[in-house]
Design a protein around this motif. Structure first.
Motif, PDB file in Angstrom:
ATOM      1  N   GLU A 103      21.795-104.099  58.400  1.00 20.97           N
ATOM      2  CA  GLU A 103      23.011-104.722  57.909  1.00 20.97           C
ATOM      3  C   GLU A 103      23.627-103.829  56.834  1.00 20.97           C
ATOM      4  N   ARG A 104      24.880-104.082  56.532  1.00 22.63           N
ATOM      5  CA  ARG A 104      25.562-103.281  55.516  1.00 22.63           C
ATOM      6  C   ARG A 104      24.776-103.307  54.203  1.00 22.63           C
ATOM      7  N   GLY A 105      24.551-102.119  53.665  1.00 21.95           N
ATOM      8  CA  GLY A 105      23.831-102.000  52.404  1.00 21.95           C
ATOM      9  C   GLY A 105      22.346-101.777  52.544  1.00 21.95           C
ATOM     10  N   ASP A 106      21.778-102.034  53.747  1.00 29.99           N
ATOM     11  CA  ASP A 106      20.369-101.715  53.976  1.00 29.99           C
ATOM     12  C   ASP A 106      20.168-100.210  53.890  1.00 29.99           C
ATOM     13  N   GLU A 107      18.944 -99.801  53.599  1.00 28.85           N
ATOM     14  CA  GLU A 107      18.627 -98.374  53.541  1.00 28.85           C
ATOM     15  C   GLU A 107      17.709 -97.994  54.696  1.00 28.85           C
ATOM     16  N   THR A 108      17.900 -96.792  55.185  1.00 32.12           N
ATOM     17  CA  THR A 108      17.072 -96.264  56.257  1.00 32.12           C
ATOM     18  C   THR A 108      16.748 -94.807  55.924  1.00 32.12           C
ATOM     19  N   ILE A 109      15.521 -94.400  56.169  1.00 31.46           N
ATOM     20  CA  ILE A 109      15.018 -93.101  55.728  1.00 31.46           C
ATOM     21  C   ILE A 109      14.754 -92.213  56.928  1.00 31.46           C
ATOM     22  N   MET A 110      15.131 -90.940  56.796  1.00 33.07           N
ATOM     23  CA  MET A 110      14.917 -89.959  57.855  1.00 33.07           C
ATOM     24  C   MET A 110      14.842 -88.571  57.232  1.00 33.07           C
ATOM     25  N   ALA A 111      14.457 -87.581  58.006  1.00 30.01           N
ATOM     26  CA  ALA A 111      14.460 -86.205  57.521  1.00 30.01           C
ATOM     27  C   ALA A 111      15.895 -85.700  57.426  1.00 30.01           C
ATOM     28  N   ASP A 112      16.087 -84.657  56.624  1.00 30.34           N
ATOM     29  CA  ASP A 112      17.444 -84.109  56.476  1.00 30.34           C
ATOM     30  C   ASP A 112      17.849 -83.231  57.647  1.00 30.34           C
ATOM     31  N   GLN A 113      16.882 -82.759  58.430  1.00 30.81           N
ATOM     32  CA  GLN A 113      17.204 -81.985  59.628  1.00 30.81           C
ATOM     33  C   GLN A 113      16.370 -82.535  60.768  1.00 30.81           C
ATOM     34  N   THR A 114      16.983 -83.469  61.487  1.00 29.47           N
ATOM     35  CA  THR A 114      16.294 -84.140  62.581  1.00 29.47           C
ATOM     36  C   THR A 114      17.347 -84.607  63.569  1.00 29.47           C
ATOM     37  N   PHE A 115      16.970 -85.441  64.519  1.00 31.38           N
ATOM     38  CA  PHE A 115      17.904 -85.913  65.535  1.00 31.38           C
ATOM     39  C   PHE A 115      19.028 -86.690  64.853  1.00 31.38           C
ATOM     40  N   SER A 116      20.260 -86.239  65.023  1.00 28.25           N
ATOM     41  CA  SER A 116      21.386 -86.775  64.256  1.00 28.25           C
ATOM     42  C   SER A 116      21.758 -88.208  64.624  1.00 28.25           C
ATOM     43  N   SER A 129      21.911 -94.075  54.610  1.00 23.34           N
ATOM     44  CA  SER A 129      20.890 -93.153  55.113  1.00 23.34           C
ATOM     45  C   SER A 129      20.350 -92.298  53.970  1.00 23.34           C
ATOM     46  N   ILE A 130      19.040 -92.361  53.770  1.00 23.33           N
ATOM     47  CA  ILE A 130      18.361 -91.537  52.772  1.00 23.33           C
ATOM     48  C   ILE A 130      17.727 -90.371  53.526  1.00 23.33           C
ATOM     49  N   GLU A 131      18.240 -89.171  53.299  1.00 24.96           N
ATOM     50  CA  GLU A 131      17.770 -87.994  54.031  1.00 24.96           C
ATOM     51  C   GLU A 131      16.818 -87.187  53.153  1.00 24.96           C
ATOM     52  N   VAL A 132      15.575 -87.094  53.593  1.00 20.51           N
ATOM     53  CA  VAL A 132      14.521 -86.429  52.834  1.00 20.51           C
ATOM     54  C   VAL A 132      14.323 -85.013  53.382  1.00 20.51           C
ATOM     55  N   PRO A 133      14.388 -83.988  52.535  1.00 20.99           N
ATOM     56  CA  PRO A 133      14.228 -82.615  53.026  1.00 20.99           C
ATOM     57  C   PRO A 133      12.902 -82.394  53.734  1.00 20.99           C
ATOM     58  N   ASP A 142       5.033 -87.783  52.149  1.00 15.83           N
ATOM     59  CA  ASP A 142       4.891 -88.268  50.777  1.00 15.83           C
ATOM     60  C   ASP A 142       6.258 -88.529  50.154  1.00 15.83           C
ATOM     61  N   ALA A 143       7.186 -87.607  50.371  1.00 12.77           N
ATOM     62  CA  ALA A 143       8.532 -87.783  49.819  1.00 12.77           C
ATOM     63  C   ALA A 143       9.252 -88.941  50.499  1.00 12.77           C
ATOM     64  N   MET A 144       9.000 -89.153  51.779  1.00 15.10           N
ATOM     65  CA  MET A 144       9.608 -90.279  52.483  1.00 15.10           C
ATOM     66  C   MET A 144       9.067 -91.596  51.926  1.00 15.10           C
ATOM     67  N   LEU A 145       7.773 -91.636  51.661  1.00 16.34           N
ATOM     68  CA  LEU A 145       7.195 -92.835  51.051  1.00 16.34           C
ATOM     69  C   LEU A 145       7.795 -93.100  49.675  1.00 16.34           C
ATOM     70  N   ALA A 146       7.984 -92.034  48.910  1.00 16.53           N
ATOM     71  CA  ALA A 146       8.548 -92.172  47.569  1.00 16.53           C
ATOM     72  C   ALA A 146       9.979 -92.683  47.609  1.00 16.53           C
ATOM     73  N   ALA A 147      10.655 -92.501  48.740  1.00 15.17           N
ATOM     74  CA  ALA A 147      12.054 -92.927  48.874  1.00 15.17           C
ATOM     75  C   ALA A 147      12.187 -94.401  49.260  1.00 15.17           C
ATOM     76  N   VAL A 148      11.073 -95.059  49.586  1.00 17.97           N
ATOM     77  CA  VAL A 148      11.114 -96.466  49.999  1.00 17.97           C
ATOM     78  C   VAL A 148      11.476 -97.353  48.802  1.00 17.97           C
ATOM     79  N   VAL A 180       3.160 -97.752  54.089  1.00 13.57           N
ATOM     80  CA  VAL A 180       4.505 -98.315  54.267  1.00 13.57           C
ATOM     81  C   VAL A 180       4.419 -99.843  54.207  1.00 13.57           C
ATOM     82  N   PRO A 181       5.329-100.495  53.473  1.00 16.31           N
ATOM     83  CA  PRO A 181       5.321-101.964  53.469  1.00 16.31           C
ATOM     84  C   PRO A 181       5.415-102.521  54.885  1.00 16.31           C
ATOM     85  N   SER A 182       4.713-103.611  55.140  1.00 12.90           N
ATOM     86  CA  SER A 182       4.620-104.143  56.498  1.00 12.90           C
ATOM     87  C   SER A 182       5.955-104.674  57.027  1.00 12.90           C
TER      88      SER A 182
END
Length: 365
Positions: A103-116, A129-133, A142-148, A180-182
């Motif tokens: 929904e609007r305002g939710d966050e989703t995490i992915m790599a910064d260079q991955t399937f667009s 979208s939170i893009e982790v290098p 580890d950085a993706m977990l830290a972004a949660v 990761v939270p369940s």
């Protein structure tokens, strides 16, 4: 007429240039396409027979639930039928997941260079979208977990990663998903998993039994060679698949696609042959890059991402002018190109032209 504000600046997905277009634009008779990670050996003869058999049924709607294919695939994978959903390529499953859960305002995490497509579909739903290098071309778990945060709904992991071809091992993935939270979904995109030869790769069917928040994506487009028929699938817990099914359009996969996929599953000899041929192609390309002094990400897919030490876009254009189509334009890696593994003849032709091009192209990044 005003579109949704969040799609106004959304980039349109750019696929690899079609062979026909390159021939027409450049007046070439022979063109080798190594841009879209397609299977250079086509598809199983059994799949071709199944497609032909469906010609007499083109006026008939397909089975919207793909019941026969679902039953066969469930038996093949060792899961229940209600754990599977089919889509118009795994791309559609990505869109359905975002439609069902973001929904609007939710966050989703992915790599910064991955399937667009992960980011573009999240953008359509108004999510952030939170893009982790990447770390050395690999997902930095580890950085993706830290972004949660408490706003995180979905984490995307492409394994092997497109475009770098790197993998996350089972040990690393288990440590990650345990933390990761369940209530946060982890989507593991395994479009290229059949090509992987590394024993550390996750046994994901085993892990599906343990983690209710895990959804896996796979496709018949790559090693099965059915890219033009657009059929992929998702696997997860029955309750999660039910929610995704609720936003699926009816008749989203066609009769020829369902029949071809059903037949292709029965021809694992073809799959294994393609797997071995691909491994030989990867070895050849990486050995040639070593000889040429070019760095690359060790690949576990059917493509290699290589640093050409100059503008990747310039090298792409120079290769294109000589009838070789590859993939450039990676924002985090501007001096890289991605080349799909072709037949031995195609791979050799690419290396010969690349050497010539690199002697001529001198523009800095």
């Amino acid at each position: 007429m005003k579109p949704k504000a969040n799609i106004v600046n959304l980039p349109v997905y750019q696929p690899g240039k079609p062979v026909e277009e390159v021939k027409r634009e450049l007046g070439l008779n022979e063109v080798i396409k190594l841009a879209s990670n397609e299977n250079p050996y086509g598809c199983s003869p059994l799949a071709k027979e199944a497609i032909v058999a469906e010609f007499s049924n083109l006026s008939v709607y397909p089975d919207g639930s793909a019941a026969e294919l679902t039953s066969d695939l469930a038996a093949f994978l060792g899961v229940n039928k209600d754990q599977i959903i089919f889509g118009c390529g795994s791309d559609e499953i990505i869109a359905l997941i975002t439609r069902a859960f973001l929904e609007r305002g939710d966050e989703t995490i992915m790599a910064d260079q991955t399937f667009s497509v992960y980011k573009s579909n999240a953008d359509i739903e108004g999510a952030v979208s939170i893009e982790v290098p990447l770390l050395n071309g690999t997902h930095d778990l580890d950085a993706m977990l830290a972004a949660v945060t408490d706003k995180t709904k979905i984490i995307w992991i492409c394994n092997p990663n497109n475009p770098t071809g790197t993998i996350v091992s089972e040990d690393d993935f288990v440590r990650f998903i345990e933390a990761v939270p369940s209530d946060v979904m982890v989507v593991l995109d395994e479009a290229y998993y059949e090509f992987v030869m590394d024993s550390s790769y996750p046994d994901i069917m085993k892990l599906l039994e343990r983690y209710n928040n895990l959804v896996v994506l796979r496709t018949f487009s790559k090693i099965y060679g059915l890219a033009s028929l657009r059929i992929g699938y998702g696997i997860g817990q029955a309750e999660v698949i039910k929610f995704i099914n609720q936003v699926r359009e009816p008749f989203n996969t066609g009769r020829p696609a369902q029949a071809a996929a059903k037949a292709a599953l029965q021809d694992q000899k073809f799959v294994e042959s393609c797997r071995q041929n691909n491994a030989e192609g990867i070895r050849y390309l990486q050995q040639e890059f070593d000889r040429m002094g070019l760095e690359y990400f060790p690949s576990h897919g059917n493509f290699v991402m290589v640093d050409v030490r100059t503008s990747g876009k310039d090298v792409f254009q120079a290769l294109l002018s000589k009838g070789i189509i590859v993939r450039p334009g990676f924002s985090c890696y501007p001096s890289y190109i991605r080349v799909s593994v072709g037949t031995p003849e195609q791979n050799q032709a690419f290396i010969g032209v690349l050497e010539q091009v690199l002697r001529d192209v001198k523009s800095p990044v």
